[in-house]
Design a protein around this motif. Structure first.
Motif, PDB file in Angstrom:
ATOM      1  N   ASN A 269       0.813  -1.226   0.000  1.00 32.90           N
ATOM      2  CA  ASN A 269       0.000   0.000   0.000  1.00 32.90           C
ATOM      3  C   ASN A 269       0.841   1.268   0.000  1.00 32.90           C
ATOM      4  OD1 ASN A 269      -2.330  -1.599   0.180  1.00 32.90           O
ATOM      5  ND2 ASN A 269      -2.246  -1.621   2.429  1.00 32.90           N
ATOM      6  N   ARG A 270       2.135   1.116   0.156  1.00 31.60           N
ATOM      7  CA  ARG A 270       3.012   2.292   0.304  1.00 31.60           C
ATOM      8  C   ARG A 270       3.607   2.645  -1.052  1.00 31.60           C
ATOM      9  NH1 ARG A 270       3.469   3.473   5.608  1.00 31.60           N
ATOM     10  NH2 ARG A 270       2.562   1.887   6.992  1.00 31.60           N
ATOM     11  N   THR A 271       2.916   3.522  -1.747  1.00 36.19           N
ATOM     12  CA  THR A 271       3.292   3.876  -3.111  1.00 36.19           C
ATOM     13  C   THR A 271       3.991   5.223  -3.209  1.00 36.19           C
ATOM     14  OG1 THR A 271       1.073   4.799  -3.428  1.00 36.19           O
ATOM     15  CG2 THR A 271       1.420   2.512  -4.094  1.00 36.19           C
ATOM     16  N   SER A 272       3.891   6.054  -2.166  1.00 34.29           N
ATOM     17  CA  SER A 272       4.544   7.365  -2.174  1.00 34.29           C
ATOM     18  C   SER A 272       5.959   7.218  -1.625  1.00 34.29           C
ATOM     19  CB  SER A 272       3.754   8.354  -1.319  1.00 34.29           C
ATOM     20  OG  SER A 272       4.404   9.618  -1.276  1.00 34.29           O
ATOM     21  N   LEU A 273       6.939   7.878  -2.253  1.00 34.22           N
ATOM     22  CA  LEU A 273       8.337   7.734  -1.864  1.00 34.22           C
ATOM     23  C   LEU A 273       8.623   8.364  -0.507  1.00 34.22           C
ATOM     24  CD1 LEU A 273      11.242   6.867  -2.537  1.00 34.22           C
ATOM     25  CD2 LEU A 273      11.538   9.087  -3.680  1.00 34.22           C
ATOM     26  N   GLY A 274       8.258   9.643  -0.331  1.00 38.98           N
ATOM     27  CA  GLY A 274       8.581  10.340   0.913  1.00 38.98           C
ATOM     28  C   GLY A 274       7.545  11.393   1.254  1.00 38.98           C
ATOM     29  N   PHE A 275       7.438  11.698   2.569  1.00 42.80           N
ATOM     30  CA  PHE A 275       6.405  12.645   3.017  1.00 42.80           C
ATOM     31  C   PHE A 275       6.910  13.460   4.204  1.00 42.80           C
ATOM     32  CE2 PHE A 275       2.885  13.063   6.238  1.00 42.80           C
ATOM     33  CZ  PHE A 275       2.295  14.175   5.668  1.00 42.80           C
ATOM     34  N   TRP A 276       6.598  14.754   4.163  1.00 42.81           N
ATOM     35  CA  TRP A 276       6.769  15.628   5.326  1.00 42.81           C
ATOM     36  C   TRP A 276       5.827  16.809   5.200  1.00 42.81           C
ATOM     37  CZ3 TRP A 276       8.301  20.861   5.747  1.00 42.81           C
ATOM     38  CH2 TRP A 276       8.418  21.313   7.076  1.00 42.81           C
ATOM     39  N   ALA A 277       5.224  17.186   6.312  1.00 41.48           N
ATOM     40  CA  ALA A 277       4.411  18.400   6.381  1.00 41.48           C
ATOM     41  C   ALA A 277       4.568  18.962   7.780  1.00 41.48           C
ATOM     42  CB  ALA A 277       2.941  18.101   6.077  1.00 41.48           C
ATOM     43  N   GLY A 278       4.851  20.253   7.874  1.00 41.17           N
ATOM     44  CA  GLY A 278       5.027  20.842   9.198  1.00 41.17           C
ATOM     45  C   GLY A 278       5.425  22.298   9.122  1.00 41.17           C
ATOM     46  N   PHE A 318       0.775   8.857   6.350  1.00 35.64           N
ATOM     47  CA  PHE A 318       1.805   7.946   6.839  1.00 35.64           C
ATOM     48  C   PHE A 318       1.560   6.524   6.335  1.00 35.64           C
ATOM     49  CE2 PHE A 318       2.203  11.397   9.868  1.00 35.64           C
ATOM     50  CZ  PHE A 318       3.562  11.419  10.180  1.00 35.64           C
ATOM     51  N   TYR A 319       0.290   6.150   6.202  1.00 42.03           N
ATOM     52  CA  TYR A 319      -0.054   4.783   5.801  1.00 42.03           C
ATOM     53  C   TYR A 319       0.372   4.456   4.369  1.00 42.03           C
ATOM     54  CZ  TYR A 319      -3.101   3.838   9.858  1.00 42.03           C
ATOM     55  OH  TYR A 319      -3.597   3.610  11.125  1.00 42.03           O
ATOM     56  N   ARG A 320       0.419   5.451   3.511  1.00 43.55           N
ATOM     57  CA  ARG A 320       0.692   5.161   2.101  1.00 43.55           C
ATOM     58  C   ARG A 320       2.099   5.584   1.661  1.00 43.55           C
ATOM     59  NH1 ARG A 320      -3.151   9.757   0.763  1.00 43.55           N
ATOM     60  NH2 ARG A 320      -1.886  11.396  -0.176  1.00 43.55           N
ATOM     61  N   THR A 321       2.947   5.940   2.632  1.00 45.98           N
ATOM     62  CA  THR A 321       4.284   6.432   2.309  1.00 45.98           C
ATOM     63  C   THR A 321       5.341   5.443   2.773  1.00 45.98           C
ATOM     64  OG1 THR A 321       3.484   8.697   2.611  1.00 45.98           O
ATOM     65  CG2 THR A 321       5.869   8.370   2.592  1.00 45.98           C
ATOM     66  N   ALA A 338       8.193   9.152  16.329  1.00 47.43           N
ATOM     67  CA  ALA A 338       7.328   8.131  16.932  1.00 47.43           C
ATOM     68  C   ALA A 338       6.069   7.925  16.096  1.00 47.43           C
ATOM     69  CB  ALA A 338       6.958   8.529  18.361  1.00 47.43           C
ATOM     70  N   ASP A 339       5.548   9.005  15.487  1.00 49.15           N
ATOM     71  CA  ASP A 339       4.400   8.863  14.586  1.00 49.15           C
ATOM     72  C   ASP A 339       4.745   7.928  13.425  1.00 49.15           C
ATOM     73  OD1 ASP A 339       2.802  10.536  16.068  1.00 49.15           O
ATOM     74  OD2 ASP A 339       3.131  12.301  14.813  1.00 49.15           O
ATOM     75  N   SER A 340       5.911   8.151  12.826  1.00 46.84           N
ATOM     76  CA  SER A 340       6.331   7.333  11.687  1.00 46.84           C
ATOM     77  C   SER A 340       6.441   5.869  12.081  1.00 46.84           C
ATOM     78  CB  SER A 340       7.678   7.836  11.150  1.00 46.84           C
ATOM     79  OG  SER A 340       7.606   9.186  10.758  1.00 46.84           O
ATOM     80  N   ILE A 341       7.062   5.618  13.236  1.00 46.40           N
ATOM     81  CA  ILE A 341       7.217   4.242  13.699  1.00 46.40           C
ATOM     82  C   ILE A 341       5.854   3.598  13.935  1.00 46.40           C
ATOM     83  CG2 ILE A 341       8.074   2.819  15.599  1.00 46.40           C
ATOM     84  CD1 ILE A 341      10.387   4.831  15.874  1.00 46.40           C
ATOM     85  N   HIS A 342       4.959   4.335  14.578  1.00 45.04           N
ATOM     86  CA  HIS A 342       3.630   3.789  14.885  1.00 45.04           C
ATOM     87  C   HIS A 342       2.864   3.438  13.614  1.00 45.04           C
ATOM     88  CE1 HIS A 342      -0.253   3.255  16.878  1.00 45.04           C
ATOM     89  NE2 HIS A 342      -0.777   4.068  15.962  1.00 45.04           N
ATOM     90  N   TYR A 343       2.924   4.306  12.612  1.00 42.62           N
ATOM     91  CA  TYR A 343       2.135   4.096  11.394  1.00 42.62           C
ATOM     92  C   TYR A 343       2.863   3.246  10.350  1.00 42.62           C
ATOM     93  CZ  TYR A 343      -0.999   7.633  13.313  1.00 42.62           C
ATOM     94  OH  TYR A 343      -1.871   8.324  14.120  1.00 42.62           O
ATOM     95  N   GLY A 344       4.046   2.745  10.679  1.00 45.58           N
ATOM     96  CA  GLY A 344       4.744   1.830   9.783  1.00 45.58           C
ATOM     97  C   GLY A 344       5.487   2.478   8.649  1.00 45.58           C
TER      98      GLY A 344
END
Length: 433
Positions: A269-278, A318-321, A338-344
């Motif tokens: 399900n992880r089709t996006s290469l990378g993600f950040w928003a902030g 996070f789920y698709r990245t 920790a968010d990244s780790i939790h959402y895989g």
């Protein structure tokens, strides 16, 4: 008759010479055999031969022994035994020394004791956490878990370490200024020093305090003897602002409760290469947004995603990245890890001088991508160079460490609380009095 007697004597003489010659030959053969045997190399040790493991020196030292050098004393000669009893799903190579971690953790559970100073009004800044939610929930969970845990002792003479239960997060919630925070902390510690004998035994080396919010770090920095001697358990463990890795402990900053269930085992399900928003509240975040916000393969936004765009849109990304970028903010740390780790989503650490949580126990490069801030300009190529097989391995390992970045009430074995306690257990070995 005389001739017969002479013949008998000659016969006996020859018999005696023969015996001596035979004995000499046998002696020579034996000597030669043992001489050649001594020249042969020693036989290799049998695989079943137990190997000796050196215990830490009992002399006073000022450096923290490595995780692998502290061995459970009652099992020190059995490190190589009982390997089949180790749960392969639990103790894998995501740990630097999985067998030693298992042994030391078990010893910690049996022996470790912490005394909590009872002083201070729980209705103000002491003893109890402000809350168990938000970006600084880690501080609150620790305060609550330690009071309910098996590690707490009411007998200070049995304690290995002493907890100073003052919460700068609660001070911030009541609008206390930095200057007044520093005064409150100093007065509290001075009171403990005057009332109890324990601080003066080590000048505070066997004492620790916990603070996750930046204001707590700043407030305690105004008390030099506290910073210099006591163990700091903080969420912003940066080498360039006074954090001492062999003395202090990195507290994982965890934003709980999580909005969605844990991710994992969902590579397809992880089709996006990378993600950040902030928010762009640090130099590295400004550069990240400027360089990559218009890229077609990296999903980079220079502001937090508005709730008006949909329900939990940020968390669902996070789920698709594959890789979630985690640049430092106002400090080196970020709850996004920790968010990244939790959402895989495999975290990409983009922060200099960051002592990652549980770094001396966990091998972060087995489940994360750890970069320097200067690598931001090559970020996309670095991520694209990671093969699919390598990504799958990182993702599977990430799922294995999720339990270490989860707070619970009450706490459970191997969760964030127990891992912080384990870090304190490692550090108590160097304190002598």
């Amino acid at each position: 008759m005389l001739a017969g007697k002479q013949q008998l004597q000659q016969s006996q003489l020859f018999s005696l010479k023969g015996s001596i010659l035979t004995l000499s030959i046998l002696t020579l053969i034996s000597f030669t055999y043992f001489s050649f045997k001594s020249l042969r190399p020693p036989l290799p040790l049998s695989p079943s031969t137990p190997q000796l493991t050196l215990l830490p020196s009992t002399t006073t030292t000022t450096t923290l022994p490595s995780h692998s050098s502290i061995v459970a004393d009652r099992k020190v000669n059995n490190v190589g035994e009982g390997e089949d009893e180790i749960d392969d799903d639990l103790f894998t190579d995501v740990y630097h020394s999985p067998k030693l971690f298992k042994l030391n953790f078990e010893e910690m559970e049996r022996k470790f004791k912490i005394y909590i100073y009872p002083d201070g009004d729980p209705k103000t800044f002491y003893q109890t956490p402000r809350k168990l939610t938000g970006k600084y929930a880690s501080e609150g969970y620790f305060f609550q878990n330690i009071r309910e845990s098996r590690f707490r002792t009411d007998d200070p003479d049995q304690a290995h370490l002493f907890f100073i239960p003052i919460s700068c997060h609660k001070m911030r919630g009541k609008g206390t200024s930095y200057e007044n925070m520093t005064i409150i902390v100093q007065n509290y510690v001075d009171g403990l020093i005057a009332k109890y004998p324990y601080w003066n035994r080590t000048l505070g080396a066997d004492h620790f305090f916990v603070t996750c919010h930046d204001v707590g770090v700043r407030a305690t920095e105004g008390v030099p003897f506290l910073i210099k001697n006591a163990i700091r358990v903080v969420c912003s463990p940066s080498y360039d602002v006074g954090f001492i890795p062999h003395k202090d402990v990195a507290l994982p900053q965890v934003l709980q409760p999580f909005a969605l269930p844990a991710g994992g085992n969902d590579v397809e399900n992880r089709t996006s290469l990378g993600f950040w928003a902030g928010h762009r509240n640090s130099k590295i975040r400004v550069i990240l947004a400027r360089v990559w916000e218009n890229d077609t393969e990296l999903d980079i936004s220079n502001n937090r995603i508005s709730r008006a765009t949909g329900h939990l849109v940020y968390q669902k990304r996070f789920y698709r990245t594959k890789f979630c970028i985690c640049p430092g903010g106002s400090q080196v740390n970020s709850a996004r890890i920790a968010d990244s780790i939790h959402y895989g989503c495999v975290p990409v650490i983009l922060s200099n001088y960051y002592d990652l949580p549980f770094n001396d126990v966990l091998d972060w490069r087995k489940f994360a991508v750890v970069l320097r801030e200067n690598d931001v300009y090559e970020l996309k190529q670095i991520l694209k160079n990671i093969t699919h097989e390598e990504f799958v391995t990182l993702h599977k390992n990430l799922v294995k460490v999720q339990k270490h970045f989860q707070w619970n009430s009450p706490s459970v074995k191997f969760d964030a609380f127990h891992m912080v306690i384990y870090e304190l257990w490692l550090r108590h070995h160097v304190i002598k009095y």
